[in-house]
Design a protein around this motif. Structure first.
Motif, PDB file in Angstrom:
ATOM      1  N   UNK A 161       3.706   6.125  -5.683  1.00  0.00           N
ATOM      2  CA  UNK A 161       3.046   5.007  -6.355  1.00  0.00           C
ATOM      3  C   UNK A 161       3.996   3.943  -6.887  1.00  0.00           C
ATOM      4  N   UNK A 162       5.291   4.149  -6.730  1.00  0.00           N
ATOM      5  CA  UNK A 162       6.279   3.172  -7.208  1.00  0.00           C
ATOM      6  C   UNK A 162       6.075   1.855  -6.462  1.00  0.00           C
ATOM      7  N   UNK A 163       6.203   0.720  -7.168  1.00  0.00           N
ATOM      8  CA  UNK A 163       6.026  -0.570  -6.510  1.00  0.00           C
ATOM      9  C   UNK A 163       6.995  -0.781  -5.344  1.00  0.00           C
ATOM     10  N   UNK A 164       8.204  -0.267  -5.489  1.00  0.00           N
ATOM     11  CA  UNK A 164       9.213  -0.391  -4.432  1.00  0.00           C
ATOM     12  C   UNK A 164       9.976   0.918  -4.343  1.00  0.00           C
ATOM     13  N   UNK A 165      10.329   1.285  -3.131  1.00  0.00           N
ATOM     14  CA  UNK A 165      11.155   2.469  -2.938  1.00  0.00           C
ATOM     15  C   UNK A 165      12.621   2.064  -2.895  1.00  0.00           C
ATOM     16  N   UNK A 166      13.449   2.805  -3.587  1.00  0.00           N
ATOM     17  CA  UNK A 166      14.877   2.591  -3.527  1.00  0.00           C
ATOM     18  C   UNK A 166      15.542   3.786  -2.883  1.00  0.00           C
ATOM     19  N   UNK A 167      16.787   3.640  -2.547  1.00  0.00           N
ATOM     20  CA  UNK A 167      17.514   4.747  -1.931  1.00  0.00           C
ATOM     21  C   UNK A 167      18.675   5.215  -2.785  1.00  0.00           C
ATOM     22  N   UNK A 168      18.757   4.731  -3.999  1.00  0.00           N
ATOM     23  CA  UNK A 168      19.885   5.162  -4.854  1.00  0.00           C
ATOM     24  C   UNK A 168      19.557   6.402  -5.626  1.00  0.00           C
ATOM     25  N   UNK A 205       8.281   7.063   2.686  1.00  0.00           N
ATOM     26  CA  UNK A 205       7.923   5.770   3.270  1.00  0.00           C
ATOM     27  C   UNK A 205       6.852   5.921   4.342  1.00  0.00           C
ATOM     28  N   UNK A 206       6.966   6.950   5.161  1.00  0.00           N
ATOM     29  CA  UNK A 206       5.974   7.176   6.209  1.00  0.00           C
ATOM     30  C   UNK A 206       4.621   7.577   5.617  1.00  0.00           C
ATOM     31  N   UNK A 207       4.633   8.393   4.588  1.00  0.00           N
ATOM     32  CA  UNK A 207       3.369   8.753   3.920  1.00  0.00           C
ATOM     33  C   UNK A 207       2.721   7.499   3.355  1.00  0.00           C
ATOM     34  N   UNK A 208       3.522   6.633   2.749  1.00  0.00           N
ATOM     35  CA  UNK A 208       2.986   5.385   2.181  1.00  0.00           C
ATOM     36  C   UNK A 208       2.455   4.459   3.277  1.00  0.00           C
ATOM     37  N   UNK A 209       3.003   4.562   4.474  1.00  0.00           N
ATOM     38  CA  UNK A 209       2.506   3.763   5.589  1.00  0.00           C
ATOM     39  C   UNK A 209       1.187   4.328   6.129  1.00  0.00           C
ATOM     40  N   UNK A 210       1.073   5.645   6.115  1.00  0.00           N
ATOM     41  CA  UNK A 210      -0.092   6.311   6.695  1.00  0.00           C
ATOM     42  C   UNK A 210      -1.363   6.183   5.844  1.00  0.00           C
ATOM     43  N   UNK A 211      -1.185   6.056   4.534  1.00  0.00           N
ATOM     44  CA  UNK A 211      -2.322   5.996   3.628  1.00  0.00           C
ATOM     45  C   UNK A 211      -2.260   4.708   2.810  1.00  0.00           C
ATOM     46  N   UNK A 212      -3.407   4.082   2.621  1.00  0.00           N
ATOM     47  CA  UNK A 212      -3.490   2.859   1.817  1.00  0.00           C
ATOM     48  C   UNK A 212      -3.223   3.198   0.350  1.00  0.00           C
ATOM     49  N   UNK A 213      -2.706   2.221  -0.422  1.00  0.00           N
ATOM     50  CA  UNK A 213      -2.423   2.489  -1.842  1.00  0.00           C
ATOM     51  C   UNK A 213      -3.627   3.034  -2.617  1.00  0.00           C
ATOM     52  N   UNK A 214      -4.818   2.519  -2.350  1.00  0.00           N
ATOM     53  CA  UNK A 214      -5.990   3.024  -3.072  1.00  0.00           C
ATOM     54  C   UNK A 214      -6.330   4.452  -2.647  1.00  0.00           C
ATOM     55  N   UNK A 215      -6.086   4.794  -1.393  1.00  0.00           N
ATOM     56  CA  UNK A 215      -6.291   6.173  -0.932  1.00  0.00           C
ATOM     57  C   UNK A 215      -5.294   7.105  -1.614  1.00  0.00           C
ATOM     58  N   UNK A 216      -4.054   6.668  -1.689  1.00  0.00           N
ATOM     59  CA  UNK A 216      -3.015   7.473  -2.342  1.00  0.00           C
ATOM     60  C   UNK A 216      -3.384   7.712  -3.798  1.00  0.00           C
ATOM     61  N   UNK A 217      -3.774   6.650  -4.490  1.00  0.00           N
ATOM     62  CA  UNK A 217      -4.135   6.788  -5.905  1.00  0.00           C
ATOM     63  C   UNK A 217      -5.295   7.739  -6.118  1.00  0.00           C
ATOM     64  N   UNK A 218      -6.341   7.596  -5.324  1.00  0.00           N
ATOM     65  CA  UNK A 218      -7.524   8.450  -5.470  1.00  0.00           C
ATOM     66  C   UNK A 218      -7.208   9.905  -5.129  1.00  0.00           C
ATOM     67  N   UNK A 219      -6.459  10.122  -4.068  1.00  0.00           N
ATOM     68  CA  UNK A 219      -6.133  11.482  -3.652  1.00  0.00           C
ATOM     69  C   UNK A 219      -5.181  12.161  -4.645  1.00  0.00           C
ATOM     70  N   UNK A 220      -4.218  11.406  -5.170  1.00  0.00           N
ATOM     71  CA  UNK A 220      -3.312  11.979  -6.174  1.00  0.00           C
ATOM     72  C   UNK A 220      -4.083  12.356  -7.434  1.00  0.00           C
ATOM     73  N   UNK A 221      -5.028  11.520  -7.825  1.00  0.00           N
ATOM     74  CA  UNK A 221      -5.845  11.820  -9.004  1.00  0.00           C
ATOM     75  C   UNK A 221      -6.633  13.113  -8.793  1.00  0.00           C
ATOM     76  N   UNK A 222      -7.165  13.298  -7.596  1.00  0.00           N
ATOM     77  CA  UNK A 222      -7.918  14.514  -7.293  1.00  0.00           C
ATOM     78  C   UNK A 222      -7.005  15.739  -7.310  1.00  0.00           C
ATOM     79  N   UNK A 223      -5.834  15.622  -6.713  1.00  0.00           N
ATOM     80  CA  UNK A 223      -4.885  16.746  -6.724  1.00  0.00           C
ATOM     81  C   UNK A 223      -4.484  17.074  -8.156  1.00  0.00           C
ATOM     82  N   UNK A 224      -4.246  16.044  -8.953  1.00  0.00           N
ATOM     83  CA  UNK A 224      -3.831  16.256 -10.340  1.00  0.00           C
ATOM     84  C   UNK A 224      -4.941  16.957 -11.142  1.00  0.00           C
ATOM     85  N   UNK A 225      -6.189  16.542 -10.945  1.00  0.00           N
ATOM     86  CA  UNK A 225      -7.305  17.203 -11.627  1.00  0.00           C
ATOM     87  C   UNK A 225      -7.384  18.682 -11.223  1.00  0.00           C
TER      88      UNK A 225
END
Length: 125
Positions: free
Chosen positions: A118-125, A60-80
């Motif tokens: 990248x999940x639309x909502x975080x759950x705790x279950x 949750x804190x990581x998702x707060x620190x980075x915008x969704x588009x930043x997360x998507x772009x950075x994850x794509x780079x790490x994955x490549x």
């Protein structure tokens, strides 16, 4: 290990990432926090309940620190980068090559982190 220590670890890592972001930029901070620390924390959470309980808060804190588009772009780079490294590892005639099982575990762990971030909502279950 107790929950307080697990909580303190990710808090300190997020604070360090803020400093890295200010000094070295988004990519360096994301690589440090997600590519290194969150990946390690996730792996540890699979073996230690205290880390597992703290994982949703860390994500949750990581998702707060980075915008969704930043997360998507950075994850794509790490994955490549990871895909290129995995191909190199499997093709090399190295004396101490990484096993295919270790490569598969790393890929699986990355996919879990990617899903959490990248999940639309975080759950705790």
């Amino acid at each position: 290990m107790n929950a307080g220590k697990a909580h303190k670890i990710w808090i300190e890592q997020c604070e360090a990432a803020q400093t890295i972001k200010a000094r070295f930029g988004l990519t360096a901070a994301f690589d440090y926090l997600v590519g290194e620390k969150l990946m390690s924390f996730t792996s540890t959470a699979s073996r230690h309940p205290d880390f597992a309980r703290e994982l949703p808060r860390f994500v949750s804190e990581v998702r707060r620190m980075f915008a969704p588009d930043e997360i998507g772009a950075q994850l794509a780079q790490i994955e490549r980068s990871q895909n290129e490294r995995n191909v190199d590892v499997l093709e090399e005639d190295d004396l101490l090559p990484e096993s295919p099982a270790a490569v598969a575990e790393c890929v699986q762990q990355f996919m879990r982190v990617k899903e959490l971030l990248t999940a639309p909502m975080l759950g705790t279950s």
